[in-house]
Design a protein around this motif. Sequence first.
Motif, PDB file in Angstrom:
ATOM      1  N   LEU A 144       0.871  -1.176   0.000  1.00 24.36           N
ATOM      2  CA  LEU A 144       0.000   0.000   0.000  1.00 24.36           C
ATOM      3  C   LEU A 144       0.908   1.226   0.000  1.00 24.36           C
ATOM      4  CD1 LEU A 144      -2.850   1.192   0.242  1.00 24.36           C
ATOM      5  CD2 LEU A 144      -2.605   1.085   2.709  1.00 24.36           C
ATOM      6  N   ILE A 145       1.116   1.814  -1.174  1.00 26.46           N
ATOM      7  CA  ILE A 145       2.141   2.859  -1.237  1.00 26.46           C
ATOM      8  C   ILE A 145       1.607   4.255  -0.947  1.00 26.46           C
ATOM      9  CG2 ILE A 145       3.590   1.549  -2.820  1.00 26.46           C
ATOM     10  CD1 ILE A 145       2.677   3.477  -4.975  1.00 26.46           C
ATOM     11  N   GLY A 146       0.303   4.396  -0.876  1.00 26.21           N
ATOM     12  CA  GLY A 146      -0.202   5.726  -0.553  1.00 26.21           C
ATOM     13  C   GLY A 146      -1.666   5.658  -0.188  1.00 26.21           C
ATOM     14  N   LEU A 147      -2.171   6.695   0.466  1.00 29.89           N
ATOM     15  CA  LEU A 147      -3.586   6.747   0.791  1.00 29.89           C
ATOM     16  C   LEU A 147      -4.246   7.845  -0.022  1.00 29.89           C
ATOM     17  CD1 LEU A 147      -3.748   6.237   4.640  1.00 29.89           C
ATOM     18  CD2 LEU A 147      -4.527   4.703   2.844  1.00 29.89           C
ATOM     19  N   PRO A 148      -5.465   7.593  -0.508  1.00 30.18           N
ATOM     20  CA  PRO A 148      -6.121   8.582  -1.373  1.00 30.18           C
ATOM     21  C   PRO A 148      -6.528   9.839  -0.595  1.00 30.18           C
ATOM     22  CG  PRO A 148      -7.588   6.751  -0.938  1.00 30.18           C
ATOM     23  CD  PRO A 148      -6.279   6.376  -0.342  1.00 30.18           C
ATOM     24  N   THR A 149      -6.228  10.989  -1.153  1.00 26.08           N
ATOM     25  CA  THR A 149      -6.629  12.240  -0.503  1.00 26.08           C
ATOM     26  C   THR A 149      -8.085  12.554  -0.784  1.00 26.08           C
ATOM     27  OG1 THR A 149      -5.944  13.427  -2.466  1.00 26.08           O
ATOM     28  CG2 THR A 149      -4.336  13.239  -0.699  1.00 26.08           C
ATOM     29  N   GLY A 150      -8.566  12.102  -1.935  1.00 28.21           N
ATOM     30  CA  GLY A 150      -9.937  12.420  -2.294  1.00 28.21           C
ATOM     31  C   GLY A 150     -10.409  11.525  -3.414  1.00 28.21           C
ATOM     32  N   VAL A 151     -11.678  11.721  -3.788  1.00 27.85           N
ATOM     33  CA  VAL A 151     -12.250  10.921  -4.867  1.00 27.85           C
ATOM     34  C   VAL A 151     -12.492  11.834  -6.052  1.00 27.85           C
ATOM     35  CG1 VAL A 151     -14.150   9.440  -5.560  1.00 27.85           C
ATOM     36  CG2 VAL A 151     -13.385   9.435  -3.193  1.00 27.85           C
ATOM     37  N   ASN A 152     -12.030  11.405  -7.198  1.00 29.00           N
ATOM     38  CA  ASN A 152     -12.153  12.193  -8.401  1.00 29.00           C
ATOM     39  C   ASN A 152     -12.853  11.338  -9.443  1.00 29.00           C
ATOM     40  OD1 ASN A 152     -11.845  14.296 -10.098  1.00 29.00           O
ATOM     41  ND2 ASN A 152      -9.630  14.142 -10.299  1.00 29.00           N
ATOM     42  N   ALA A 153     -13.812  11.916 -10.168  1.00 25.29           N
ATOM     43  CA  ALA A 153     -14.561  11.128 -11.139  1.00 25.29           C
ATOM     44  C   ALA A 153     -14.732  11.908 -12.434  1.00 25.29           C
ATOM     45  CB  ALA A 153     -15.935  10.773 -10.570  1.00 25.29           C
ATOM     46  N   SER A 154     -14.868  11.172 -13.537  1.00 25.47           N
ATOM     47  CA  SER A 154     -15.149  11.856 -14.796  1.00 25.47           C
ATOM     48  C   SER A 154     -16.626  12.227 -14.826  1.00 25.47           C
ATOM     49  CB  SER A 154     -14.776  10.975 -15.983  1.00 25.47           C
ATOM     50  OG  SER A 154     -15.443   9.736 -15.897  1.00 25.47           O
ATOM     51  N   ALA A 155     -16.923  13.408 -15.322  1.00 23.75           N
ATOM     52  CA  ALA A 155     -18.296  13.897 -15.324  1.00 23.75           C
ATOM     53  C   ALA A 155     -18.461  14.921 -16.439  1.00 23.75           C
ATOM     54  CB  ALA A 155     -18.629  14.538 -13.982  1.00 23.75           C
ATOM     55  N   ILE A 156     -19.705  15.313 -16.658  1.00 22.46           N
ATOM     56  CA  ILE A 156     -19.957  16.378 -17.636  1.00 22.46           C
ATOM     57  C   ILE A 156     -20.254  17.664 -16.872  1.00 22.46           C
ATOM     58  CG2 ILE A 156     -21.512  17.177 -19.441  1.00 22.46           C
ATOM     59  CD1 ILE A 156     -20.436  14.842 -20.670  1.00 22.46           C
ATOM     60  N   ARG A 350      -8.777  18.901  -1.976  1.00 18.28           N
ATOM     61  CA  ARG A 350      -8.255  17.758  -2.722  1.00 18.28           C
ATOM     62  C   ARG A 350      -9.410  16.867  -3.166  1.00 18.28           C
ATOM     63  NH1 ARG A 350      -4.184  19.016   0.688  1.00 18.28           N
ATOM     64  NH2 ARG A 350      -2.082  19.032  -0.177  1.00 18.28           N
ATOM     65  N   GLY A 351     -10.515  17.479  -3.534  1.00 11.58           N
ATOM     66  CA  GLY A 351     -11.693  16.737  -3.938  1.00 11.58           C
ATOM     67  C   GLY A 351     -12.475  16.245  -2.722  1.00 11.58           C
ATOM     68  N   VAL A 352     -13.574  15.535  -2.978  1.00 14.18           N
ATOM     69  CA  VAL A 352     -14.361  14.978  -1.879  1.00 14.18           C
ATOM     70  C   VAL A 352     -13.492  13.956  -1.153  1.00 14.18           C
ATOM     71  CG1 VAL A 352     -16.418  13.659  -1.324  1.00 14.18           C
ATOM     72  CG2 VAL A 352     -16.474  15.311  -3.186  1.00 14.18           C
ATOM     73  N   PRO A 353     -13.348  14.075   0.188  1.00 19.99           N
ATOM     74  CA  PRO A 353     -12.446  13.156   0.892  1.00 19.99           C
ATOM     75  C   PRO A 353     -12.796  11.691   0.641  1.00 19.99           C
ATOM     76  CG  PRO A 353     -13.151  14.901   2.350  1.00 19.99           C
ATOM     77  CD  PRO A 353     -13.922  15.080   1.083  1.00 19.99           C
ATOM     78  N   ALA A 354     -11.768  10.851   0.562  1.00 18.58           N
ATOM     79  CA  ALA A 354     -11.985   9.428   0.342  1.00 18.58           C
ATOM     80  C   ALA A 354     -12.293   8.726   1.657  1.00 18.58           C
ATOM     81  CB  ALA A 354     -10.748   8.815  -0.305  1.00 18.58           C
ATOM     82  N   SER A 355     -11.879   9.332   2.754  1.00 26.57           N
ATOM     83  CA  SER A 355     -12.122   8.739   4.063  1.00 26.57           C
ATOM     84  C   SER A 355     -13.536   9.061   4.517  1.00 26.57           C
ATOM     85  CB  SER A 355     -11.116   9.303   5.062  1.00 26.57           C
ATOM     86  OG  SER A 355     -11.672   9.328   6.353  1.00 26.57           O
ATOM     87  N   SER A 356     -14.266   8.040   4.948  1.00 24.21           N
ATOM     88  CA  SER A 356     -15.672   8.267   5.288  1.00 24.21           C
ATOM     89  C   SER A 356     -15.810   9.164   6.513  1.00 24.21           C
ATOM     90  CB  SER A 356     -16.386   6.934   5.507  1.00 24.21           C
ATOM     91  OG  SER A 356     -15.754   6.233   6.561  1.00 24.21           O
ATOM     92  N   THR A 357     -14.873   9.074   7.472  1.00 30.01           N
ATOM     93  CA  THR A 357     -14.998   9.942   8.661  1.00 30.01           C
ATOM     94  C   THR A 357     -14.863  11.409   8.248  1.00 30.01           C
ATOM     95  OG1 THR A 357     -12.654   9.605   9.060  1.00 30.01           O
ATOM     96  CG2 THR A 357     -14.163   8.279  10.367  1.00 30.01           C
ATOM     97  N   ALA A 358     -13.933  11.693   7.358  1.00 33.61           N
ATOM     98  CA  ALA A 358     -13.761  13.074   6.903  1.00 33.61           C
ATOM     99  C   ALA A 358     -14.978  13.533   6.114  1.00 33.61           C
ATOM    100  CB  ALA A 358     -12.498  13.178   6.062  1.00 33.61           C
ATOM    101  N   ARG A 359     -15.489  12.629   5.264  1.00 34.37           N
ATOM    102  CA  ARG A 359     -16.652  12.991   4.437  1.00 34.37           C
ATOM    103  C   ARG A 359     -17.860  13.280   5.314  1.00 34.37           C
ATOM    104  NH1 ARG A 359     -16.093   9.009   0.312  1.00 34.37           N
ATOM    105  NH2 ARG A 359     -17.427   7.657   1.565  1.00 34.37           N
ATOM    106  N   ASP A 360     -18.083  12.420   6.315  1.00 35.60           N
ATOM    107  CA  ASP A 360     -19.219  12.627   7.215  1.00 35.60           C
ATOM    108  C   ASP A 360     -19.118  13.970   7.917  1.00 35.60           C
ATOM    109  OD1 ASP A 360     -20.120  10.215   6.482  1.00 35.60           O
ATOM    110  OD2 ASP A 360     -19.495   9.147   8.312  1.00 35.60           O
ATOM    111  N   ALA A 361     -17.907  14.287   8.380  1.00 43.51           N
ATOM    112  CA  ALA A 361     -17.715  15.545   9.099  1.00 43.51           C
ATOM    113  C   ALA A 361     -18.068  16.725   8.204  1.00 43.51           C
ATOM    114  CB  ALA A 361     -16.260  15.658   9.565  1.00 43.51           C
TER     115      ALA A 361
END
Lengths: 438, 285
Positions: A144-156, A350-361
């Motif tokens: 596991l070389i890194g932890l995601p800072t956020g979630v990024n998605a392709s969109a229109i 850094r986008g919507v946080p990938a960690s659920s605790t951060a997202r909930d907060a």
Amino acid sequence: MIKSKRLIATLVLAFFTMSLILAFSLAGSDKVKAASNKVTLRFMWWGGEARHKATLSAIQAYMKKYPNVRINAEYGGIEGYMQKLITQLVGRTAPDIIQIDVTWIGELSAQGDFFADLKTFREVNLKPFEEKFLRDWCYSNGKLIGLPTGVNASAIHYNKDFFKKFGIPENKTWTWEDILTTAEKIHKKDKNYYLLNFDATVCYYLLKTYVLQKKGGKWINDDYTMGFDRKTLIEVFTYIDKLFKVGAIQPFSESAPFQGKPEQNPKWLKGELGMLWNWTSTFAANKANVPSLSMTMIPIMKNAKSTAVTVRPSQLLAVNKLSKNAKEAAKFINWFLNDKQAALILKDVRGVPASSTARDALEKANALDPVITQITSEALKRAAPPENALSQNQELEKIATDVIQQLAYNQLTPVQAADKLMALYKQKLNEIKRLQSR
Amino acid sequence: MYSQNRKAKNTISLLLTYAFLILFGIFMIYPLLWVVSAAFKSNDEIFKSLSLIPQKIVTNAFIKGWYGTGQYTFGRFFINNFILVVPVVFFTITSSTLVAYGFARFNFPLKKLFFVILISTLMLPDSVNLIPRYILFNAFGWVDSYKPFIIPSMFASTPFFVFMMIQFMRGLPREIEEAAIIDGCNSFQILLRVTGPLCKTAMISMGIFQFIWTWNDFLGPLIYINSVEKYTIALGLRMCVDSAAAIAWNQIMAMTVIAMLPCIIIFFAAQKYFVEGIATSGIKG
């Protein structure tokens, strides 16, 4: 004569000695202050102004909480970042905490083993992260070389004013057919307006997405063969050709200066183009230029074999393997990504946080743009598995964008375009196979 | 009649020349003027029009840009740049002149070989020795300081300047120096009192070149400087340029304008010598 030569020699020697003395006195001036139990960590990231400000105040908060830790911020723009990082990794002077992009993992691990395995640290809590997301994107050779800072998605990204002007409903679920018919109507109504702000690169995304939704599987298989057939390719090229013919896309001859940066096209900024295919992470930046901006999902076919919706980490935070304070670094990353206090400072820089605790907060504090949250969660639901490295090959992308441009300038018919692409791909794939199997 | 005709012809060709030069001049200077005008435009106007006159004049870009992200102001980056550039320019001039003097006026064993080595390093692209140089300076413990720039400049490390000075000195008549020897000067006094002053124009153009190059250098500081407090202007300017972020272009343009000023001032102040130094190096004699 001899005397004068000796004098010169002495003087030259004196000059160099002086320079050396100066050099060493300079060297002595910034010796690191010896500290006993204090820990100094270096943290390097790239970003824009908002991200810098938020990250700096998060670091301040952390140092207040743990006074024995000092964190030196090393930040800048994305330009030259990877060049610098590779130089530092090779020179063994890289910082303790490093922000990296997921697309670099292949190249970086080819150069050496630089990052610590984060799953071995007790300091890091992995529970708030979706396991599949980590498996898909953050591992390399089982580490596991890194932890995601956020979630990024392709969109229109779309312009609400544009939609209002032409009476297009906003809550529409787009299909490929809808895009064509709507675009035709718009361009017939007003010659200055085009529904799509697409350049050759975006057309290539469309090509791949369409094919994957139709066929499933991979764009390029792991055995260096193409994951599509001629018939499907002709179908999608015919579709793209129609987009140009009905005026869905601004002619490339006009938009060529903005190839690769469609978000800077003046027509888009003036609101004469309706939709831009882009990442959720660029939404805030694009909204700053086009205030009436909103987002929707990319079109998905009925009975699609794969959604082809890309959802990936914004960036990863990794710990340098050579770091003397790897544990402290891991502890900081854990706080930075999982802690409520950190989340409220960092918000969505850094986008919507990938960690659920951060997202909930953040959701509780109403700190996220609801459009981004909604699209991100929808995209997460329909996320396609990540592409293999071959499918993201830059040379293959270049071939496809060239063919698309020839199609756009009417130099090729859809059938010719499909044949040309397949012939060039076959050649290039053989070449890549030869190089990689060596 | 004949002479009148010729006069008219001359005037027309002169007018055409001027018209062409003016047009070409505007063409060349437009980007510069655009940067200045963009510093006064609102952010969303910058990409929408090519006009030089802002629709709505915004002046706070300079103030906001100066404070940047708040941790360090641009004043800091400016001071850093001077701390870096001034010694580099000074040492480059002194050391390059000294080395060039040696090549131009003395015979020593293996001189030809050394000259070939000097010229061959002139051909070497900078990016080739980036990594080995980084590893070397890192081993010296010079990373994250200005030493990788200042100390090499003490050893005439830019072959282009040494070569330029050699050519210039070769163009100077030896007789003057011989006269000085008869008057009792030793070689160093000759350099100090005779050759040096004669080389003034070349030395000034060397200084201007080195000033502008070092001032605008991006890759060097990017690789060697880690701490934001030691950032130079080039790094400061790109600090906030990110593809996924809202970029305050007017602030960046405003700081660009300020960053350009020292180069422009120095260039115009020393323009006379600069042109002379370039034009005369190598053709005198």
